[in-house]
Write a protein that holds these residues in place. Structure first.
Motif, PDB file in Angstrom:
ATOM      1  N   LEU A   1      43.953  -2.018 105.176  1.00 19.43           N
ATOM      2  CA  LEU A   1      44.516  -2.720 104.321  1.00 19.43           C
ATOM      3  C   LEU A   1      45.857  -3.698 104.044  1.00 19.43           C
ATOM      4  N   LEU A   2      46.418  -4.718 104.560  1.00 17.45           N
ATOM      5  CA  LEU A   2      47.723  -5.135 104.620  1.00 17.45           C
ATOM      6  C   LEU A   2      47.635  -6.857 103.871  1.00 17.45           C
ATOM      7  N   MET A   3      48.363  -6.886 103.354  1.00 13.21           N
ATOM      8  CA  MET A   3      48.740  -7.858 102.107  1.00 13.21           C
ATOM      9  C   MET A   3      49.884  -8.485 101.597  1.00 13.21           C
ATOM     10  N   ASP A   4      49.688 -10.140 102.247  1.00 12.91           N
ATOM     11  CA  ASP A   4      51.701 -10.765 101.895  1.00 12.91           C
ATOM     12  C   ASP A   4      50.505 -11.552 101.067  1.00 12.91           C
ATOM     13  N   GLU A   5      50.849 -11.285  99.559  1.00 16.31           N
ATOM     14  CA  GLU A   5      50.553 -12.372  98.611  1.00 16.31           C
ATOM     15  C   GLU A   5      52.042 -13.759  98.492  1.00 16.31           C
TER      16      GLU A   5
ATOM     17  N   LEU B   1      45.155 -11.905 104.002  1.00 16.11           N
ATOM     18  CA  LEU B   1      44.874 -10.274 103.812  1.00 16.11           C
ATOM     19  C   LEU B   1      44.628  -9.963 105.028  1.00 16.11           C
TER      20      LEU B   1
ATOM     21  N   ARG C   1      40.987   7.624  95.330  1.00 13.58           N
ATOM     22  CA  ARG C   1      41.887   6.615  95.541  1.00 13.58           C
ATOM     23  C   ARG C   1      43.259   5.787  94.797  1.00 13.58           C
TER      24      ARG C   1
ATOM     25  N   LEU D   1      46.070   3.011  92.417  1.00  8.54           N
ATOM     26  CA  LEU D   1      46.895   2.035  92.325  1.00  8.54           C
ATOM     27  C   LEU D   1      47.372   2.121  90.392  1.00  8.54           C
TER      28      LEU D   1
ATOM     29  N   ASP E   1      39.741   1.851 100.923  1.00  2.46           N
ATOM     30  CA  ASP E   1      41.753   1.171 100.502  1.00  2.46           C
ATOM     31  C   ASP E   1      41.670   0.550  99.471  1.00  2.46           C
TER      32      ASP E   1
ATOM     33  N   LYS F   1      43.596  -2.245  97.986  1.00  4.51           N
ATOM     34  CA  LYS F   1      45.192  -3.480  97.517  1.00  4.51           C
ATOM     35  C   LYS F   1      45.157  -3.973  95.972  1.00  4.51           C
TER      36      LYS F   1
ATOM     37  N   SER G   1      46.781  -7.384  93.707  1.00  2.00           N
ATOM     38  CA  SER G   1      47.387  -8.265  93.668  1.00  2.00           C
ATOM     39  C   SER G   1      47.906  -8.811  92.754  1.00  2.00           C
TER      40      SER G   1
END
Length: 679
Positions: free
Chosen positions: A64-68, A73, A446, A448, A536, A538, A540
Motif C-alpha cells: 500500500l502507498l498513500m498520498d494524503e 491510494l 502489523r 501503526l 498491510d 496505512k 490517514s
C-alpha cells in the motif's frame, strides 16, 4: 429469567443493581478487556467501514502507498496495481495489468512452485520517486522485476490522470525485491537510491542488505558481505528508515530492523532468534582495496524486549515482526515502536516495546563484541579501536580530511570486516513492554501508531496474522500490562477465545510514550469475512481512516465507532476513547485537526462525576421491577455496558429499612450477568 428449587425471593425484598465508577479508581480498571468487540457482521452494521477492493482468487493486496495531499491510494496485488481516488469513492479504480511472462510462469511450475500462490507477479514494493512517478517491484514469477509507474501531471481542472506502466524502464529486481511472494523484506527509496533487505537467489537461502541506483546513474550496487555469518545469519528483514544523526546531512544514516539466528550462542548451545537494529551511512561507497562494493559502516546491535521475572529470569520476545517510527518535534529523535512475538513449547505471545534513539545511539557508541578464547566465544572487545571510530560517516563533523569511505585507513577497514556486532544491547523505555498479549490463538503482526493531543495519547492499531493454537488450560485473550507501579490488573480468566485471523486491535496509551503509560484496550474488530491475516495497514490522520489489506480484500475503516459505546455521557466517558466525546446529546467524534476544542471527557482521568451531568455521585442506578415465585429463585440480570464499570448489589427488606450491600455468598449467588438472591 430462570428458576431453581431451594431459593426464594420474597416480594417485599427490593434489590438494586448499581453500576459504579468511583473517582480515582482508574488505575484498578480492567484494562485488558476491550471496550468493543465486533464481528465482521457487527462491523458492517456499524456503517464505519467500506470494502474498497475484493478478491475471490487470492489477489494478495500486499503493498500500500498513500498520498494524503493528493488523496489517492495505490495498491499492489497479484498481477495488478490499483489506484483509488479517495475523494471520489464511487469512481472506478484505475488498474495496471502487469503479469509475469508466460515462459517464466512455466519455469516456475517446473521448479515445483504453486501456479496460483507463487507463479505470478506479486507486487511487493511501491515507493514514491517524485510527484509524477512511483517505483514498483514484483516477484515476476520467481524472477523479480521493477519499473516506474507514471501518474502524469495534474492539469488545471482536469480529471485525475490515468496511471501507466513505463515499459522502457523495466529492469531486473534482483537485490530489490524477493523472489517469493511470502518472504518478508524491506525497501526504502531515497534520492534515486533503493535500500532493500531481501534474498538474492531463487531458493531464498542468501539474504543481504543492498543499496542500488534506480535512476540517473550507471547500474551499481553496494551490499553486506556474502557467506559471512557474523554479518548476517539467516536474516528476516522488517523495516528500514532514514534518520539524521546531526545537523550535517553527511552524517545521515539508514537504520535497518530485522531478526536473525544469533551467533552469540556457543557451538553446542541451542540456536536463538535475536531482534536486531543495524545502521549504515548514506554516503558509504565501500572500501578502496578491501570491502569493495561492500558496506564499510555496517554495525548491528540486539533489541531487547522482555518481561522481568523472579530470580532475575526474563521472558524474551525476540522475533521482531514490525516497526513503526513515530516522529517527534526533533527529527533526529523519533520514537521506535517495535512489535515482537515469541513461540516456544512453554510460552507464546506478542509484545510492543518502545525505544528512544538515545538508547540506540548509546549502543552503537559502546564497546564492540569480539570472538576470542579457547572456545571462541563472544566477549567484549577491549583492544585498541582504530580511528576514526568504526561506523563513523566520512564528513567534516569528525575529520575534514575524510571525504569518502574510500579514504578510510586500511586498519579501520580490516577492523570492520570482522566487528559488526555491538556488545551492549538496546533496552526499551521502562526496561519492559508497554503491553503484551500471551497465550492467544493468533499473533500480532502489523503495527501503526497515531499520536494525539500534543504527546498526551498514543493510539496503537495492531493487525493479527499467523494462527497459533492455544494449549489446554491457557487463558485466551489475556492482555497483560506490566508497570513499575503495584496494583496492575491481573488477566481476566473469563475472556473469550478467538480462533481466527483478520482482526484489528485499537489500544490507547494514556500519557503517551512515558516510561509507564496507562494501557486502555478500546476495540477488537474482525475485518475479514473469511479468516485471513492482515498484510498491510496505512493510517490517514487527515481523513481519520485506516486502510487494511489482506489476501481477500482492502478495507477502509473509520478510526472510531463512538455511537456504539452507549447513549449516556457516563458510557461515553468510561469508554476513554480519545477519538470520541460527549456533545451533550450523544457520544460523537470530535475533529482531531482542531487545536482548540471543548470536550467533556478527560481520557487520563475519565471521571464521570466531574465530567457528566447525567450521574449522581458518579453512580448510575438501574431500578427494575421483577416478580418472583415463593420457594423458587429468580435471576436478576444486570449487565455492565463498560468493562470499566463495577457492579454492586443492594438489598432492602421492607419499605422502612435502608438498603444494605449484599456481600459474600450469604445473600445469594453472583454470576457474570446477574444475581440469584437467597432467602
Amino acid at each position: 429469567m430462570w428458576a431453581a428449587p431451594g431459593h426464594c425471593l420474597p416480594l417485599a425484598t427490593l434489590l438494586l443493581c448499581l453500576l459504579l465508577q468511583q473517582p480515582g479508581s482508574s488505575r484498578a480498571w480492567k484494562q485488558h478487556a476491550p471496550r468493543l468487540r465486533l464481528t465482521y457482521k457487527d462491523l458492517l452494521k456499524s456503517n464505519s467501514s467500506r470494502l474498497l477492493l475484493a478478491s475471490g482468487d487470492g489477489m494478495d493486496f500486499q503493498a500500500l502507498l498513500m498520498d494524503e495531499d493528493r488523496a489517492w491510494l495505490m495498491v499492489g496485488a497479484k498481477n495488478n496495481i490499483f489506484l483509488l481516488h479517495l475523494d471520489h469513492p464511487n469512481r472506478e479504480p484505475e488498474k495496471i495489468f502487469w503479469p509475469a511472462p508466460k515462459e517464466q510462469v512455466k519455469h516456475c511450475q517446473l521448479a515445483g512452485r504453486n501456479v496460483e500462490t507463487e507463479c505470478a507477479n506479486f507486487i511487493r514494493l511501491l515507493q514514491p520517486f517524485n510527484q509524477s512517478h512511483v517505483f514498483a517491484c514484483g516477484t515476476g514469477s520467481y524472477q523479480p522485476v521493477c519499473a516506474f509507474i507514471q501518474l502524469g501531471a495534474r492539469g488545471k481542472g482536469a480529471r485525475a490522470p490515468r496511471m501507466q506502466l513505463v515499459t522502457h524502464s523495466l529492469e531486473s529486481g534482483r537485490g530489490r525485491c524477493p523472489y517469493s511472494p511470502h518472504e518478508p523484506f524491506t525497501g526504502l527509496l531515497l534520492g534515486g537510491e533503493l535500500y532493500s533487505g531481501t534474498s538474492s537467489d531463487f531458493m531464498g537461502s542468501s539474504a543481504a542488505f543492498f543499496r542500488t541506483w534506480v535512476h540517473g546513474a550507471e547500474p551499481s550496487y553496494i551490499r553486506t558481505e556474502q557467506n559471512q555469518d557474523h554479518w548476517l545469519h539467516e536474516p528476516t528483514f522488517v523495516g528500514a528508515y532514514a534518520i539524521p544523526d546531526t545537523y550535517n546531512p553527511h552524517d545521515d544514516k539508514v537504520y535497518i530492523f530485522f531478526r536473525e539466528t544469533a551467533m552469540e550462542a556457543g557451538q553446542w548451545e541451542r540456536r536463538h532468534i535475536h531482534a536486531r537494529v543495524a545502521r549504515v551511512c548514506k554516503n558509504d561507497v565501500g572500501g578502496k582495496r578491501s570491502l569493495i562494493n561492500r558496506w564499510s559502516t555496517f554495525l548491528k546491535a540486539r533489541l531487547v524486549c522482555s518481561i522481568p521475572g523472579p530470580q532475575g529470569t526474563e521472558t524474551h520476545f525476540d522475533q521482531l515482526e514490525d516497526v513503526f517510527l513515530l516522529h517527534t518535534r526533533d527529527p533526529r529523535n523519533p520514537l521506535v515502536f517495535g512489535l515482537f512475538t515469541v513461540s516456544s513449547g512453554v510460552f507464546s505471545g506478542s509484545a510492543v516495546c518502545i525505544y528512544s534513539m538515545a538508547a540506540v545511539r548509546a549502543a552503537f557508541s559502546g564497546p564492540f563484541a569480539h570472538k576470542e578464547g579457547f572456545d571462541y566465544r563472544w566477549v567484549e572487545y577491549k583492544g585498541r579501536v582504530p580511528y576514526p571510530r568504526p561506523g563513523t560517516c566520512p564528513s567534516e563533523t569528525y575529520d575534514p580530511l575524510l571525504q569518502s569511505t574510500k579514504d578510510f585507513p586500511d586498519e579501520l577497514i580490516s577492523f570492520m570486516r570482522s566487528h559488526q556486532l555491538m556488545w551492549e544491547p538496546v533496552y526499551p523505555q521502562g526496561r519492559q513492554p508497554v503491553l503484551a498479549r500471551v497465550n492467544v490463538p493468533y499473533r500480532l503482526r502489523r503495527l501503526l501508531v497515531h499520536r494525539l493531543d500534543t504527546d498526551s495519547y498514543d493510539v496503537l492499531f495492531l493487525g493479527t496474522g499467523g494462527s497459533s493454537s492455544a494449549r489446554p488450560g491457557d487463558t485466551a485473550g489475556q492482555l497483560l500490562w506490566h508497570s513499575a507501579s503495584p496494583g496492575a490488573p491481573s488477566p481476566d480468566s473469563s475472556s473469550r477465545c478467538f480462533t481466527d485471523d483478520g482482526k484489528v486491535l485499537k489500544v490507547a496509551l494514556a500519557g503517551g510514550a512515558s516510561p509507564a503509560p496507562e494501557v486502555i484496550s478500546l476495540e477488537e474488530i474482525s475485518i475479514t469475512k473469511v479468516p485471513s491475516p492482515i498484510l498491510d495497514m496505512k493510517l490517514s490522520p487527515k481523513r481519520q481512516e485506516l486502510f487494511v489489506s489482506s489476501t481477500h480484500g482492502l478495507l477502509q475503516l473509520s478510526l472510531y465507532r463512538c455511537e456504539l459505546y452507549g447513549r449516556t455521557c457516563t458510557d461515553c466517558c468510561l469508554a476513554r476513547d480519545p477519538y470520541c466525546t460527549w456533545d451533550s446529546k450523544s457520544c460523537a467524534p470530535h475533529l482531531l485537526t482542531e487545536k482548540k476544542r471543548a470536550r467533556c471527557q478527560d481520557v487520563l482521568e475519565a471521571d464521570p462525576l466531574s465530567q457528566c451531568q447525567d450521574t449522581a455521585e458518579g453512580t448510575a442506578v438501574v431500578e427494575k421491577v421483577v416478580f418472583g415465585v415463593e420457594k423458587n429463585s429468580t435471576f436478576l440480570e444486570c449487565l455492565a455496558r463498560s468493562p470499566q464499570s463495577s457492579v454492586r448489589w443492594l438489598v432492602r427488606r421492607g419499605e422502612e429499612t435502608a438498603p444494605s450491600e449484599v456481600r459474600g455468598q450469604g445473600g445469594g449467588t453472583r454470576s457474570r450477568g446477574g444475581f440469584v438472591p437467597r432467602d
